[in-house]
Design a protein around this motif. Sequence first.
Motif, short mmCIF file in Angstrom:
data_model
loop_
_atom_site.label_atom_id
_atom_site.label_comp_id
_atom_site.label_asym_id
_atom_site.label_seq_id
_atom_site.Cartn_x
_atom_site.Cartn_y
_atom_site.Cartn_z
N HIS A 69 0.82 -1.22 0.00
CA HIS A 69 0.00 0.00 0.00
C HIS A 69 0.86 1.28 0.00
O HIS A 69 1.82 1.38 0.77
N GLU A 80 0.33 5.44 0.27
CA GLU A 80 -0.58 6.58 0.46
C GLU A 80 -0.31 7.62 -0.63
O GLU A 80 0.86 7.84 -1.00
N PHE A 123 2.73 -1.71 3.95
CA PHE A 123 2.54 -0.31 3.55
C PHE A 123 3.89 0.40 3.61
O PHE A 123 4.77 0.01 4.37
N VAL A 124 4.01 1.43 2.78
CA VAL A 124 5.28 2.14 2.70
C VAL A 124 5.23 3.35 3.63
O VAL A 124 4.20 4.03 3.69
N THR A 125 6.32 3.61 4.32
CA THR A 125 6.38 4.79 5.18
C THR A 125 7.41 5.78 4.62
O THR A 125 8.18 5.44 3.72
N VAL A 149 -3.10 14.03 7.31
CA VAL A 149 -3.96 12.87 7.37
C VAL A 149 -5.04 13.07 6.32
O VAL A 149 -5.97 13.84 6.51
N ARG A 172 -9.48 8.80 3.77
CA ARG A 172 -9.16 7.41 3.46
C ARG A 172 -10.28 6.76 2.69
O ARG A 172 -11.45 7.02 2.93
N PRO A 175 -6.71 10.09 13.99
CA PRO A 175 -5.41 10.24 13.33
C PRO A 175 -4.77 11.60 13.61
O PRO A 175 -3.57 11.69 13.84
N ALA A 176 -5.61 12.65 13.65
CA ALA A 176 -5.04 13.98 13.89
C ALA A 176 -4.35 14.04 15.25
O ALA A 176 -3.36 14.76 15.43
N VAL A 178 -0.86 12.62 14.93
CA VAL A 178 0.01 13.61 14.29
C VAL A 178 0.36 14.72 15.29
O VAL A 178 1.52 15.15 15.39
N THR A 187 12.00 12.38 10.47
CA THR A 187 10.90 11.55 10.95
C THR A 187 11.25 11.03 12.34
O THR A 187 12.41 11.09 12.76
N ASP A 246 3.56 5.90 11.75
CA ASP A 246 3.59 5.17 10.48
C ASP A 246 2.25 4.48 10.23
O ASP A 246 1.70 4.55 9.13
N LEU A 247 1.76 3.82 11.29
CA LEU A 247 0.47 3.13 11.16
C LEU A 247 -0.62 4.12 10.77
O LEU A 247 -1.46 3.84 9.91
N THR A 248 -0.58 5.29 11.41
CA THR A 248 -1.64 6.27 11.19
C THR A 248 -1.57 6.86 9.80
O THR A 248 -2.58 6.96 9.09
N LEU A 249 -0.37 7.29 9.44
CA LEU A 249 -0.23 8.06 8.21
C LEU A 249 -0.15 7.19 6.98
O LEU A 249 -0.66 7.55 5.92
N TRP A 250 0.51 6.05 7.10
CA TRP A 250 0.89 5.34 5.86
C TRP A 250 0.23 4.00 5.68
O TRP A 250 0.22 3.47 4.58
N SER A 251 -0.29 3.43 6.75
CA SER A 251 -0.92 2.14 6.57
C SER A 251 -2.36 2.36 6.10
O SER A 251 -2.92 3.43 6.30
N PRO A 252 -2.96 1.34 5.51
CA PRO A 252 -4.36 1.50 5.11
C PRO A 252 -5.30 1.43 6.32
O PRO A 252 -6.49 1.62 6.16
N TYR A 253 -4.78 1.17 7.51
CA TYR A 253 -5.67 0.92 8.66
C TYR A 253 -6.03 2.20 9.41
O TYR A 253 -7.02 2.26 10.11
N GLY A 254 -5.17 3.22 9.33
CA GLY A 254 -5.48 4.46 10.03
C GLY A 254 -5.29 4.34 11.53
O GLY A 254 -4.59 3.44 12.01
N THR A 276 1.05 20.80 6.45
CA THR A 276 -0.03 20.33 7.32
C THR A 276 -1.39 20.44 6.66
O THR A 276 -2.37 20.06 7.23
#
Lengths: 320, 693
Positions: free
Chosen positions: A219, A221, A268-270, A316, A319, B585-586, B589, B611, B639-647, B692
């Motif tokens: 994935h 973003e 997923f890529v960071t 953010v 999604r 998510p906010a 961040v 980062t 990373d989980l929040t910003l970049w994964s599909p899970y939020g 931002t």
Amino acid sequence: MTPLRPPGAVYKLIAENVRSVLRGKEKLVRHAVTALFAEGHLLVEDVPGVGKTTLARCLARSVGGSWNRIQFTPDLLPGDITGVPVYHQREERFEFHPGGVFANIVVADEINRGTPKTQSALLEVMAERTVTVDAVRHEVPRPFLVVATQNPIEMAGTYRLPEAQLDRFLMRLEVGYPDLASEVKVIMGDCAGVGPDELAPVVDIETVRRAIGQVRAVHVEPALCEYAARLAAATREHVALRYGASPRGSIALIRAGQAYAATDGRTFVTVDDVKEIAQAVLAHRLILTADAELNGRDPGDVVDEVLDATPAPVSVGPRA
Amino acid sequence: MNPQWTQRLVAALLLLATGLPGLLFAPVFGMGSLLLPLVTVLLVCFAVVEVCLRVAALRPWRPVLMLVLGLLALGELEFGPGLPDSAMLRGLLDGVTRSWQLTLQSTWPARADAELFLFVPLAVLFAAVLAVELSRLPAVALLPGLAVAGLSQAYVALSGPVATAAGLAYVVVAGTLLAVTRRRESRLVLLLPAVVLAVAVSAGVTALDQGVRPSLALEHAAAPVPPLRVDNPLDEVADRLTRPGEAVFRYTGTAGADRWRIAVLTEFDGVSWRANGDYLRLGATLGTATRHARITVPDGGGPWLPSQPLLATVAGADPLVDPATGTLLLPGRRGPVEYELGWREPAVAPEALLDAGIDASAVSGGVGQVPPGVAELARTATGGLRPSFRAALVLERYLAEHYRQATGPVLPTGSGWAQLSGFLFTTRAGTSEQFATAYVALARLTGIPARVAVGFRAPPGGPGPVTVHNGDSFAWPEVAVAGVGWVPLDPTGGASRGTAAAAGALARVTAQARDALPPSQHLRDPEVPADRDPVTGPSEPDTPWAGTLLGWLGIGVVSAFVLVVVAIPGRRAVRTARRRRRTGPAAVVAAWLEARDVLRAHDIVVSRGATARELAGRLPSTVDSSVAEGLEWLARLVDLTLWSPYGADDRTAAQAWSAVRAIRKGFTEASFRTRLRAAFDLGSLREPGLVTE
């Protein structure tokens, strides 16, 4: 049918195998496997004797596909690489004899010792993974990966790689000298007769093919794509650079980022992934201005600057 | 050291550091009266700290316990032993709300009454509770004590060696506290600059202090005693004289009083005379008393109490006092009053007095709409002399020689221009009321500052009990003489008739000057001393511009300090609070942005592109490893929040803020200097250029 292994596991198998010969180079090996997973070509560059060819051969031998090694010399001809049509007397027609590139992994050793004419023979196959001889297209087997090595260009008897060709390499890696402990282990391993030739394949080519397929599904973003584009744009505007990264460069960033994330077992890529591989992916695509070159600047430093100055995205987005 | 012992030591030092500033009020109340309540408060606080160390269950209640027990101890100490009752509660409440104001309304040094000084131990108690609660951050915990010190300096700015000694004592306590709580660095490094700073600041305060009065900052902010509605004692003079036999008050004491004053009237609008004194509560003393008298005033009569001009002490009553006139006022008096009065006599040489100029700086009221002829009369009466004490005496002699005292059952009354014109031009007879007011009006017209005093003539007798009757009722003028003060005169001519023998030094010297006055035809102006203008008197010393500049500089430095101390952490607290309010998510961040600001405040370079994971990998070795762990943790969440599909959900957000807390905690191990700089780092307020949107 072989069981489906996740790319992270595949990476571990290959990396362990390669590291048994190439000691103390975890990062290098990871980057090399990243290139493999991204099905991108790899340029290994450093002074002689630090293990460039060893890395290329280890990587080739760890994967159970076909591999060829082409030693580039000034008298090597394009046909030696791509293959030539040979007249078949009995069947009274020309028959194509495939050259060195027809293998899953092609180790192009000391690629800069070949003449530009010969080097150019790799352009098509690297970009399109086909060879056209006498207007007939021949597809090379997939996955297809060129692992080239080259000595630094200052050395005599070499030809600088054309920029077009450099751009076709997904990553350029520098091996670097091993630390003392690793070097001792290397010597001991050599004494015990452990070399690339002793390595057995640890994954078959089908597994690698599937891993590559899964990497494509990692994935990404949209904000990260934007970040990659910003990085590339920043190199284009940098004062020390005559030419920055092409869109192929920013595409490469994301693809290599996907592969790098996969080696970590992530889906997923960071930003960190992109930043980790940015140096290897971008540095060789940048062309310094004459001034910067005279001042002894290094494209690698420019990449570092760009990474530091480009804000890491923290937005953010919505999604799906 | 055992951590419990460290806590005890820190608490003890913090209590000392809040108690010491309380002692800076000593010039206002005297050391003796402050010491006991302050020590009591600090001991109670320390006892609570000790108990809470031993009984863990009480620990959350520590501030409440300290506050309640401290208040209880203060109440028992100041309002007598016994169960807390409403009187004690009201007293304590007044201590919080009113006592500071009452102190400002008092002359200094103030009386050592609980009603007045209670706000000092209360302030120390509140500061001590705050300080002990903040003891985890010693530098911050010192601030409440400093606030008490600041308050004390607003009341009375210490200067000179006392200020230096107080500053050094505070520095030693604060330095020891910081030395105990710091861990790694050499501990005495900061003490030396602090000592230098303390000496420099006290020297600066000393240089700025003009030494006029102890109350430097609040002098003009002092809330005046509310104005009182009382009868004008001048109007009563004639009435009293018609009933001469009634006793007014009785006194026993040393000789030296020829008159007793009850009021001094300065304002004249042409119709009526009014007192315009700034009445203050009488403090402990106004000076050294050389003469004493015991005065008994029976029931009845107005709020005025007989007094003397250079009043020093009053014992036995708690009156208001106007230090400028020495008059005493006991508003709402009920029943008899008996009090001991102490005053002093000015020392004046007779020859100096006759040639003295007038004190042009003295406050003198107006004269209203002057009727025709009066100005000429004034010129004639003073023999055309320039304003001087000699001219004042000539005027006195003129009135004494040309006017007579009224007698009979109906005495003239009133002192407006209407009555005075009649007195001056027609009847030429009046009571001391008309003599005194006419004298003051004429003197003012010729440029001599004068005022009317109302009271009683001291009957001959003593040192045994002397009773003053209505018949002794008397009004007299006073003129301001340079170098002497207000000198009472007697235009009725009574002064020369004999009571002066028993009078004080000033009256005797005045009588001598009166006798030495040449006849009218030989009058001439006294020689003007070369260095003094007789009309304008000594000029006000100019405030040196350097002092003003230093003052403004001081104000600038103090405001900058306040800005740094309050604004930076305050702004940051607001920013953090706003970040904490975000969700999902906010929030993650926001936690990352917060962590980045924390790092930046601790001098860790955070580039725009950095980062969390990168930063975790390249923290300096001096930073505690828990910071890196917190960052790693945060990096995973970001990373989980910003970049994964899970939020991210709120749980992730909570975890992210926990990570930020871990990072902050890691920095509490940092050096004191680093933390101090981090707390007040201006750069940490800058919003870095982030993407931002």
